[in-house]
Write a protein that holds these residues in place. Sequence first.
Motif, PDB file in Angstrom:
ATOM      1  N   MET A   1      35.184  21.763  32.291  1.00  0.00           N
ATOM      2  CA  MET A   1      34.065  22.403  32.958  1.00  0.00           C
ATOM      3  C   MET A   1      33.579  23.610  32.160  1.00  0.00           C
ATOM      4  N   LYS A   2      32.318  23.948  32.361  1.00  0.00           N
ATOM      5  CA  LYS A   2      31.724  25.077  31.658  1.00  0.00           C
ATOM      6  C   LYS A   2      32.087  26.407  32.303  1.00  0.00           C
ATOM      7  N   HIS A   3      32.525  26.353  33.559  1.00  0.00           N
ATOM      8  CA  HIS A   3      32.831  27.578  34.294  1.00  0.00           C
ATOM      9  C   HIS A   3      34.217  27.490  34.913  1.00  0.00           C
ATOM     10  N   LEU A   4      34.850  28.634  35.072  1.00  0.00           N
ATOM     11  CA  LEU A   4      36.107  28.711  35.799  1.00  0.00           C
ATOM     12  C   LEU A   4      35.810  28.834  37.297  1.00  0.00           C
ATOM     13  N   PRO A   5      36.772  28.453  38.154  1.00  0.00           N
ATOM     14  CA  PRO A   5      36.556  28.581  39.598  1.00  0.00           C
ATOM     15  C   PRO A   5      36.101  29.980  39.989  1.00  0.00           C
ATOM     16  N   ASP A   6      35.091  29.991  40.869  1.00  0.00           N
ATOM     17  CA  ASP A   6      34.525  31.223  41.438  1.00  0.00           C
ATOM     18  C   ASP A   6      33.658  32.016  40.465  1.00  0.00           C
ATOM     19  N   GLU A   7      33.497  31.516  39.229  1.00  0.00           N
ATOM     20  CA  GLU A   7      32.523  32.135  38.339  1.00  0.00           C
ATOM     21  C   GLU A   7      31.117  31.719  38.772  1.00  0.00           C
ATOM     22  N   LYS A   8      30.129  32.494  38.361  1.00  0.00           N
ATOM     23  CA  LYS A   8      28.745  32.141  38.651  1.00  0.00           C
ATOM     24  C   LYS A   8      28.422  30.821  37.952  1.00  0.00           C
ATOM     25  N   GLY A   9      27.901  29.877  38.714  1.00  0.00           N
ATOM     26  CA  GLY A   9      27.562  28.576  38.161  1.00  0.00           C
ATOM     27  C   GLY A   9      28.607  27.509  38.419  1.00  0.00           C
ATOM     28  N   PHE A  10      29.840  27.939  38.803  1.00  0.00           N
ATOM     29  CA  PHE A  10      30.904  26.972  39.044  1.00  0.00           C
ATOM     30  C   PHE A  10      30.578  26.042  40.207  1.00  0.00           C
ATOM     31  N   LYS A  11      30.067  26.593  41.305  1.00  0.00           N
ATOM     32  CA  LYS A  11      29.822  25.800  42.501  1.00  0.00           C
ATOM     33  C   LYS A  11      28.850  24.658  42.230  1.00  0.00           C
ATOM     34  N   ALA A  12      27.744  24.957  41.552  1.00  0.00           N
ATOM     35  CA  ALA A  12      26.746  23.925  41.255  1.00  0.00           C
ATOM     36  C   ALA A  12      27.326  22.856  40.339  1.00  0.00           C
ATOM     37  N   GLU A  13      28.112  23.281  39.343  1.00  0.00           N
ATOM     38  CA  GLU A  13      28.728  22.325  38.419  1.00  0.00           C
ATOM     39  C   GLU A  13      29.742  21.455  39.145  1.00  0.00           C
ATOM     40  N   TYR A  14      30.549  22.076  40.008  1.00  0.00           N
ATOM     41  CA  TYR A  14      31.571  21.351  40.759  1.00  0.00           C
ATOM     42  C   TYR A  14      30.947  20.315  41.689  1.00  0.00           C
ATOM     43  N   GLU A  15      29.892  20.704  42.388  1.00  0.00           N
ATOM     44  CA  GLU A  15      29.228  19.786  43.309  1.00  0.00           C
ATOM     45  C   GLU A  15      28.588  18.616  42.552  1.00  0.00           C
ATOM     46  N   ALA A  16      28.070  18.876  41.379  1.00  0.00           N
ATOM     47  CA  ALA A  16      27.477  17.810  40.575  1.00  0.00           C
ATOM     48  C   ALA A  16      28.542  16.813  40.123  1.00  0.00           C
ATOM     49  N   LEU A  17      29.717  17.319  39.766  1.00  0.00           N
ATOM     50  CA  LEU A  17      30.811  16.441  39.344  1.00  0.00           C
ATOM     51  C   LEU A  17      31.334  15.619  40.515  1.00  0.00           C
ATOM     52  N   LEU A  18      31.443  16.227  41.680  1.00  0.00           N
ATOM     53  CA  LEU A  18      31.899  15.490  42.857  1.00  0.00           C
ATOM     54  C   LEU A  18      30.930  14.371  43.222  1.00  0.00           C
ATOM     55  N   ALA A  19      29.638  14.654  43.054  1.00  0.00           N
ATOM     56  CA  ALA A  19      28.611  13.667  43.399  1.00  0.00           C
ATOM     57  C   ALA A  19      28.394  12.670  42.271  1.00  0.00           C
ATOM     58  N   ASP A  20      29.078  12.896  41.139  1.00  0.00           N
ATOM     59  CA  ASP A  20      28.958  12.018  39.969  1.00  0.00           C
ATOM     60  C   ASP A  20      27.505  11.904  39.514  1.00  0.00           C
ATOM     61  N   ARG A  21      26.844  13.029  39.433  1.00  0.00           N
ATOM     62  CA  ARG A  21      25.471  13.042  38.938  1.00  0.00           C
ATOM     63  C   ARG A  21      25.395  13.949  37.720  1.00  0.00           C
ATOM     64  N   PRO A  22      24.525  13.624  36.772  1.00  0.00           N
ATOM     65  CA  PRO A  22      24.420  14.455  35.572  1.00  0.00           C
ATOM     66  C   PRO A  22      23.905  15.845  35.903  1.00  0.00           C
ATOM     67  N   MET A  23      24.387  16.813  35.169  1.00  0.00           N
ATOM     68  CA  MET A  23      23.933  18.178  35.385  1.00  0.00           C
ATOM     69  C   MET A  23      23.763  18.868  34.050  1.00  0.00           C
TER      70      MET A  23
END
Length: 357
Positions: free
Chosen positions: A32-54
């Motif tokens: 991942m590009k971000h560590l947990p709780d860093e700015k941007g982590f939530k959006a990246e995490y949700e995209a990975l869970l949904a299996d959609r490109p980000m």
Amino acid sequence: MKTRYKNVTVDPDRHGKLRARFRKAGRKPVYMKHLPDEKGFKAEYEALLADRPMIVVRPAVPGSVGDLVSRYYAAGDFKGRGTAETQARRKYLIDSFREDFADDLISDFGFEHIEAILLARTEKRWDDTRKRTMGGQVAAVKLRKELRRLFAYAKKLKWIEHNPVEDAATIGKTKLTGFHTWTEQEIAQYKARHPLGTRARLALEIMLWTGQRRGDARLFGPAHVVRGKINFTAAKNQADLWLPIAPDLRRAIDAMDSVGLRSFLVTTAGKTFTKDGFGNKMREWCNEAGLPHCTAHGLRKAIARRMAQSQATQLEIKAVGGWKGDSEVAIYTAAADQEGLADGAISRTINRFSDQK
């Protein structure tokens, strides 16, 4: 180390830097590009869970792999090499390296790191996304070639004094023979399984009697028959080729119930094969014939072998295959019958020079 986020672990890399990794069954692990709780982590995490490109817009770390690759793609060292298709293949290899090491500093790489990366690439694995086996010795050799060029550019930029790829030990086979050259027995076995009138047989005759790469052979059609000959421009090196139509190829075309308007060989839907589609179909047809080690490209090598065994000159062989250099021809004619060639060469020498004729 597990985190409170499902499928996410955080561990130090070889430099001691913490990195988050997303793992989910049936999918390739992703750094991942971000560590947990860093700015941007939530959006990246949700995209990975949904299996959609980000697309994560994030400036590259100065002096890092990501920084170097971006500069390299814009430089003549990369853009000036090969066709668009060749560049796409090279970019795929480089991007696979950048994906894992984007934030790592180029200056931190030593020969031992390169060796470890290449060793990992030799391991074959199933890619569920592409539905094919990835990795292997050939993959490692190809990656090494691209990494050598990439780090050479870093040296050119004066980011490093020595190219670590040059110092790394050769991984896998020191010399790869490449695609298997079809033997006459294998050609006969394929023909026995796929008779005249089938698309599989037509594909073999096209590849075998034009000697072209699959990307060109799949496009061979009525428009390429000019004055009773085959005329087309090779996509890879723009060679303008004129070839006679071999009787076996003509019979294979005539035996078809129907052919395409643009290409003789078409899919069941009547469309011209894509390059990858044709390669996959040849793989299927070879497997049906009990030839899992044979490929479409091996037929290009087979006609070169046949011409060498028929004592064709280097110039003649290059004229058929569209090769530019003698070294390229040497690769393709390596499977020629040494004994038969030697018999012919010595016989002609005896006839001309021996006192005991």
